[in-house]
Design a protein around this motif. Structure first.
Motif, PDB file in Angstrom:
ATOM      1  N   GLU A   1      46.071  25.494  41.787  1.00 23.46           N
ATOM      2  CA  GLU A   1      47.234  26.410  41.832  1.00 23.46           C
ATOM      3  C   GLU A   1      47.154  27.395  40.680  1.00 23.46           C
ATOM      4  O   GLU A   1      46.961  26.995  39.531  1.00 23.46           O
ATOM      5  CB  GLU A   1      48.539  25.614  41.715  1.00 23.46           C
ATOM      6  N   LYS A   2      47.301  28.665  40.979  1.00 22.84           N
ATOM      7  CA  LYS A   2      47.183  29.704  39.941  1.00 22.84           C
ATOM      8  C   LYS A   2      48.428  29.727  39.059  1.00 22.84           C
ATOM      9  O   LYS A   2      49.531  29.429  39.512  1.00 22.84           O
ATOM     10  CB  LYS A   2      47.027  31.085  40.590  1.00 22.84           C
TER      11      LYS A   2
ATOM     12  N   ALA B   1      38.765  39.640  35.095  1.00 28.57           N
ATOM     13  CA  ALA B   1      37.689  38.655  35.261  1.00 28.57           C
ATOM     14  C   ALA B   1      37.696  38.081  36.679  1.00 28.57           C
ATOM     15  O   ALA B   1      37.064  37.057  36.939  1.00 28.57           O
ATOM     16  CB  ALA B   1      37.819  37.541  34.233  1.00 28.57           C
ATOM     17  N   GLY B   2      38.414  38.740  37.580  1.00 29.60           N
ATOM     18  CA  GLY B   2      38.388  38.350  38.984  1.00 29.60           C
ATOM     19  C   GLY B   2      39.435  37.328  39.366  1.00 29.60           C
ATOM     20  O   GLY B   2      40.131  36.783  38.502  1.00 29.60           O
ATOM     21  N   PRO B   3      39.531  37.078  40.690  1.00 32.79           N
ATOM     22  CA  PRO B   3      40.618  36.230  41.211  1.00 32.79           C
ATOM     23  C   PRO B   3      40.358  34.728  41.112  1.00 32.79           C
ATOM     24  O   PRO B   3      41.228  33.942  41.453  1.00 32.79           O
ATOM     25  CB  PRO B   3      40.658  36.647  42.695  1.00 32.79           C
ATOM     26  N   HIS B   4      39.169  34.331  40.664  1.00 34.01           N
ATOM     27  CA  HIS B   4      38.849  32.893  40.684  1.00 34.01           C
ATOM     28  C   HIS B   4      39.240  32.169  39.404  1.00 34.01           C
ATOM     29  O   HIS B   4      39.089  30.948  39.327  1.00 34.01           O
ATOM     30  CB  HIS B   4      37.356  32.696  40.970  1.00 34.01           C
ATOM     31  N   CYS B   5      39.720  32.922  38.401  1.00 42.12           N
ATOM     32  CA  CYS B   5      40.160  32.266  37.166  1.00 42.12           C
ATOM     33  C   CYS B   5      41.403  31.429  37.496  1.00 42.12           C
ATOM     34  O   CYS B   5      42.094  31.683  38.491  1.00 42.12           O
ATOM     35  CB  CYS B   5      40.493  33.313  36.106  1.00 42.12           C
ATOM     36  N   ASP B   6      41.693  30.455  36.631  1.00 46.34           N
ATOM     37  CA  ASP B   6      42.819  29.549  36.912  1.00 46.34           C
ATOM     38  C   ASP B   6      44.164  30.240  36.717  1.00 46.34           C
ATOM     39  O   ASP B   6      45.152  29.885  37.346  1.00 46.34           O
ATOM     40  CB  ASP B   6      42.715  28.325  36.001  1.00 46.34           C
ATOM     41  N   GLY B   7      44.210  31.200  35.812  1.00 44.84           N
ATOM     42  CA  GLY B   7      45.436  31.971  35.576  1.00 44.84           C
ATOM     43  C   GLY B   7      45.075  33.419  35.345  1.00 44.84           C
ATOM     44  O   GLY B   7      43.890  33.771  35.249  1.00 44.84           O
TER      45      GLY B   7
ATOM     46  N   ALA C   1      43.342  50.699  32.475  1.00 44.10           N
ATOM     47  CA  ALA C   1      42.076  50.020  32.813  1.00 44.10           C
ATOM     48  C   ALA C   1      42.087  49.641  34.296  1.00 44.10           C
ATOM     49  O   ALA C   1      43.154  49.475  34.900  1.00 44.10           O
ATOM     50  CB  ALA C   1      41.920  48.780  31.951  1.00 44.10           C
ATOM     51  N   ARG C   2      40.887  49.451  34.836  1.00 44.25           N
ATOM     52  CA  ARG C   2      40.738  49.144  36.268  1.00 44.25           C
ATOM     53  C   ARG C   2      41.549  47.912  36.693  1.00 44.25           C
ATOM     54  O   ARG C   2      42.104  47.847  37.792  1.00 44.25           O
ATOM     55  CB  ARG C   2      39.234  48.896  36.541  1.00 44.25           C
ATOM     56  N   PHE C   3      41.635  46.916  35.810  1.00 41.50           N
ATOM     57  CA  PHE C   3      42.279  45.657  36.207  1.00 41.50           C
ATOM     58  C   PHE C   3      43.800  45.719  36.174  1.00 41.50           C
ATOM     59  O   PHE C   3      44.477  44.788  36.589  1.00 41.50           O
ATOM     60  CB  PHE C   3      41.791  44.498  35.323  1.00 41.50           C
ATOM     61  N   VAL C   4      44.369  46.828  35.667  1.00 41.10           N
ATOM     62  CA  VAL C   4      45.830  46.915  35.513  1.00 41.10           C
ATOM     63  C   VAL C   4      46.495  47.269  36.839  1.00 41.10           C
ATOM     64  O   VAL C   4      46.038  48.148  37.563  1.00 41.10           O
ATOM     65  CB  VAL C   4      46.196  47.982  34.449  1.00 41.10           C
ATOM     66  N   LYS C   5      47.579  46.567  37.122  1.00 40.43           N
ATOM     67  CA  LYS C   5      48.435  46.958  38.256  1.00 40.43           C
ATOM     68  C   LYS C   5      49.844  47.170  37.719  1.00 40.43           C
ATOM     69  O   LYS C   5      50.349  46.353  36.940  1.00 40.43           O
ATOM     70  CB  LYS C   5      48.411  45.870  39.335  1.00 40.43           C
TER      71      LYS C   5
ATOM     72  N   GLY D   1      47.857  34.917  45.301  1.00 38.03           N
ATOM     73  CA  GLY D   1      46.459  35.339  45.423  1.00 38.03           C
ATOM     74  C   GLY D   1      46.277  36.799  45.825  1.00 38.03           C
ATOM     75  O   GLY D   1      45.181  37.207  46.197  1.00 38.03           O
ATOM     76  N   THR D   2      47.338  37.616  45.726  1.00 40.10           N
ATOM     77  CA  THR D   2      47.160  39.034  46.086  1.00 40.10           C
ATOM     78  C   THR D   2      46.833  39.892  44.857  1.00 40.10           C
ATOM     79  O   THR D   2      46.439  41.049  44.990  1.00 40.10           O
ATOM     80  CB  THR D   2      48.411  39.605  46.795  1.00 40.10           C
ATOM     81  N   TYR D   3      47.011  39.333  43.654  1.00 36.24           N
ATOM     82  CA  TYR D   3      46.570  40.001  42.432  1.00 36.24           C
ATOM     83  C   TYR D   3      45.735  39.014  41.637  1.00 36.24           C
ATOM     84  O   TYR D   3      46.167  37.877  41.466  1.00 36.24           O
ATOM     85  CB  TYR D   3      47.746  40.491  41.557  1.00 36.24           C
ATOM     86  N   PRO D   4      44.564  39.392  41.138  1.00 37.00           N
ATOM     87  CA  PRO D   4      43.919  40.703  41.283  1.00 37.00           C
ATOM     88  C   PRO D   4      43.244  40.884  42.638  1.00 37.00           C
ATOM     89  O   PRO D   4      42.648  39.961  43.173  1.00 37.00           O
ATOM     90  CB  PRO D   4      42.880  40.690  40.160  1.00 37.00           C
ATOM     91  N   ALA D   5      43.354  42.107  43.160  1.00 35.56           N
ATOM     92  CA  ALA D   5      42.680  42.492  44.405  1.00 35.56           C
ATOM     93  C   ALA D   5      41.303  43.063  44.039  1.00 35.56           C
ATOM     94  O   ALA D   5      41.043  43.335  42.859  1.00 35.56           O
ATOM     95  CB  ALA D   5      43.547  43.531  45.108  1.00 35.56           C
ATOM     96  N   PRO D   6      40.439  43.282  45.042  1.00 37.28           N
ATOM     97  CA  PRO D   6      39.087  43.785  44.726  1.00 37.28           C
ATOM     98  C   PRO D   6      39.086  45.046  43.865  1.00 37.28           C
ATOM     99  O   PRO D   6      38.209  45.214  43.011  1.00 37.28           O
ATOM    100  CB  PRO D   6      38.490  44.046  46.109  1.00 37.28           C
ATOM    101  N   GLU D   7      40.084  45.919  44.043  1.00 38.97           N
ATOM    102  CA  GLU D   7      40.082  47.171  43.248  1.00 38.97           C
ATOM    103  C   GLU D   7      40.368  46.947  41.765  1.00 38.97           C
ATOM    104  O   GLU D   7      40.239  47.849  40.948  1.00 38.97           O
ATOM    105  CB  GLU D   7      41.039  48.212  43.842  1.00 38.97           C
TER     106      GLU D   7
END
Ligand code: KIV
Length: 266
Positions: A17-18, A205-211, A228-232, A256-262
């Motif tokens: 669970e994230k 660092a992508g969506p697979h991190c625990d948090g 930065a690219r990772f900011v929403k 699981g909708t953030y972070p998205a591929p972009e």
């Protein structure tokens, strides 16, 4: 919300669970975050940039960190887990690290975050002996911006990725309680998160991190210039304002909708 502890985060990781983390520097935002169910609050030395107006985190002192950590701890009311940053050069000498970490823990932190790699092994072991859990910040470590020559993605290419992974595994075995992994390719974030027992909090660092963690001012769209690219930006269009933006961030990370591929790097 019940008090979040390191074992809460380990249980979440074990269950897949994230969990969420946001930076905060004062009591009001910490209160809003705890109300919204943010599990961990980072008193980041990013305060040097977003609060103090410096162009890097280098001028931040232990006294600055202690002041903001105490305010955050008061607003949080022992709900989220409070992590406080050890500022620039505070961990190079062991005695400085121990005394700085003691100051931050006594100000209200429950974990201290140290930027670096394998060279921190002895420090995190000493801190653990003294009852202080460490979060190791790896990948793009902003205090080393002058070594990197800018805020650049780290761990690209096989050799760099393998080195980062090997260091994380050794620090995990040495007793690191948490990791922050910043600006690395998604595949590297995934491998490290799967290879260490401590929960890994990603930023770019992508969506697979625990948090996931974001700087508060970034996720509210207050960043001057190009983010930065990772900011929403979670505030724009949110009818509930700042509380709504924090809640939207929590549900996006957990859903699981953030972070998205972009928001990710290859
Ligand atoms: O200082 C900070 O806000 C941080 C985050 C970028 C992870 O270290």
């Amino acid at each position: 919300m019940k008090s979040v502890t390191l074992s809460t985060l380990r249980d979440l990781k074990a269950r897949g669970e994230k969990f969420t983390c946001l930076t905060s520097y004062d009591a009001t935002f910490s209160h809003l975050m705890a109300e919204a169910g943010v599990e961990t609050i980072l008193v980041g030395d990013s305060l040097g940039m977003v609060v103090q107006g410096h162009d890097s985190t280098l001028p931040v002192s232990i006294a600055d960190m202690a002041y903001h950590t105490a305010a955050v701890a008061r607003g949080n009311g022992r709900r989220a887990l409070v992590i406080a940053d050890m500022p620039f050069m505070s961990c190079v000498r062991l005695e400085d690290a121990l005394s700085g970490a003691k100051t931050l823990m006594q100000a209200g932190a429950q974990v201290v975050k140290l930027e670096g790699g394998l060279w921190l092994k002895e420090t995190i072991q000493h801190l653990a002996h003294g009852g202080i859990p460490s979060c190791v910040h790896m990948g793009l470590t902003p205090q080393s911006v002058n070594v990197f020559g800018g805020y650049k993605v780290q761990g690209r290419g096989e050799e760099a990725a393998e080195r980062l992974l090997a260091e994380a595994i050794e620090l995990d075995r040495a007793g690191a309680a948490l990791f922050v992994l910043e600006c690395v390719p998604t595949a590297v974030g995934k491998r490290i998160s799967e290879s260490v027992s401590a929960p890994v909090i990603g930023i770019g660092a992508g969506p697979h991190c625990d948090g996931q963690v974001l700087v508060l001012h970034d996720m509210l769209g207050m960043h001057p210039g190009k983010p930065a690219r990772f900011v929403k930006n979670f505030l724009t269009g949110n009818a509930e304002g700042i509380s709504g933006a924090i809640k939207a961030y929590v549900s996006a990370v957990k859903g699981g909708t953030y972070p998205a591929p972009e928001h990710c790097f290859e």
